[in-house]
Design an enzyme around this catalytic site. Sequence first.
Site: not given
Length: 479
Positions: A318, A321
């Site tokens: 991700e 993040k």
Amino acid sequence: MSLLKLFLFCLFLIFGTLCSAHNHGSIGVNYGRIADNLPQPSRVVELLKSNGITRVKIFDAESSVLSALVNSNISVTVCMPNGLLSSAANDQSFTDSWLNSNIVPFYPQTMIEAIAVGNEVFVDPQSTPYLVPAMKNMYASLQKLNFSADIKVSSPVALSALQNSYPPSSGSFKSELIEPAIKPMLTFLQQTGSYLMANSYPFFAYEANTDTISLDYALLRPNEGVKDSANGNVYMSLFEAQLDAVFAALDALNFSDIKVVVSETGWPSAGGDTEFGAGIDNAAAYNGNLVRRVLTGGGTPLRPNDKLNVFLFALFNENQKGGPVSERNYGLFYPDTKKVYDIPLSLDALNGTMSNPTNRSKAKVPIALPPVNQGPSTKGQTWCVANVQAGQEKLQSALDYACGEGGADCRPIQSGERCFHPDTLEAHASYAFNSYYQKMSRASWTCYFGGAANVVTQLPSNFKCEYPTMTGRKMLHLM
């Protein structure tokens, strides 16, 4: 060997294999979406299906995800974010409305199995008082809809909620949390037939203690184990030690009947300069060995009969993040759906990997099940021998592992040595499997090798060489 003995021996092998197959736990995955480059939910569902993943956990109740999961036969755990806890705690009409907006339009076509009320709430003292009232209101709202029998209500707890975790038998919750939060939450879980969600990250413990924690121990690879000085249990992995610390904490408060689901665990495939242990090979080893451990059955030393149910973190890397580099690199897959590393994620894939020695991860994750201590046998001597029904390819692959990465003493089965005859794959594999099994203190799940081996209580008569067994930590030759 007489025909009757051979028949009984084969029956034992078949029965043992079937029992193991029916005692496996489950693997799910956390589907986080803090990224701007992830595939559409419909494509994600196809990715889950193609990898045999039947359980997923999301960190909200996003309608596009729940819609994509309709009729997918994938069970999903949804989450009410921490920011909504105070509203959920103060007014049941809020949880009524939340369910009507987020659950009712999709259930039961989308198989929602649980609602996580908040996530690691105890980390935030300001949110902690709202947790149990919010859980109770959520459950009451589910009862109104007649959903409460099938949808569990729980909340993931970080291991930072523990005051003590070592040795595992001394596990206890932080004293300041027990009366205001822990006991009420556990009482609620007990009364509603739910389970505790626990987030366990051996990576963090290893990263902070590389001088005292073995990497093999953290990655569920063969190692010398760590003994619990209080009860004598020997732990062959940090994961199981952490989980048993949670069980011990539950036992200390007289909540031994509450089950635990590991709602998050994982290992980053990349990290910063000071994030020791982060890397693609270690991530493949940890997650690959853990999957093998979970799907081939058995519990922990404190809960040996409990199946392990685990959600890996996470499905994707991700990119949005925050925090250290590792936070953006826990994914099993890149956003383009290519694997970060190749490990099996289902029982079918696991069996396929074990039977096909060419289908291995880049990190050469062991084909054998990682060692799980169940303690030495208390019913006389036991040995680990080849499963004659496993097939030549599986036996050879398992033999290669035992004599290689497994560290079995295979010198006696080399040409010209005392156990070379009979010169058959089954005989050589049996000697190697048993060497590994005895070396690992006869831990029951170290005699598996992907279904290529089984424990027996009497040596087949055709083995002429000395066969090792173990009493305590000493190797004895009893033949």
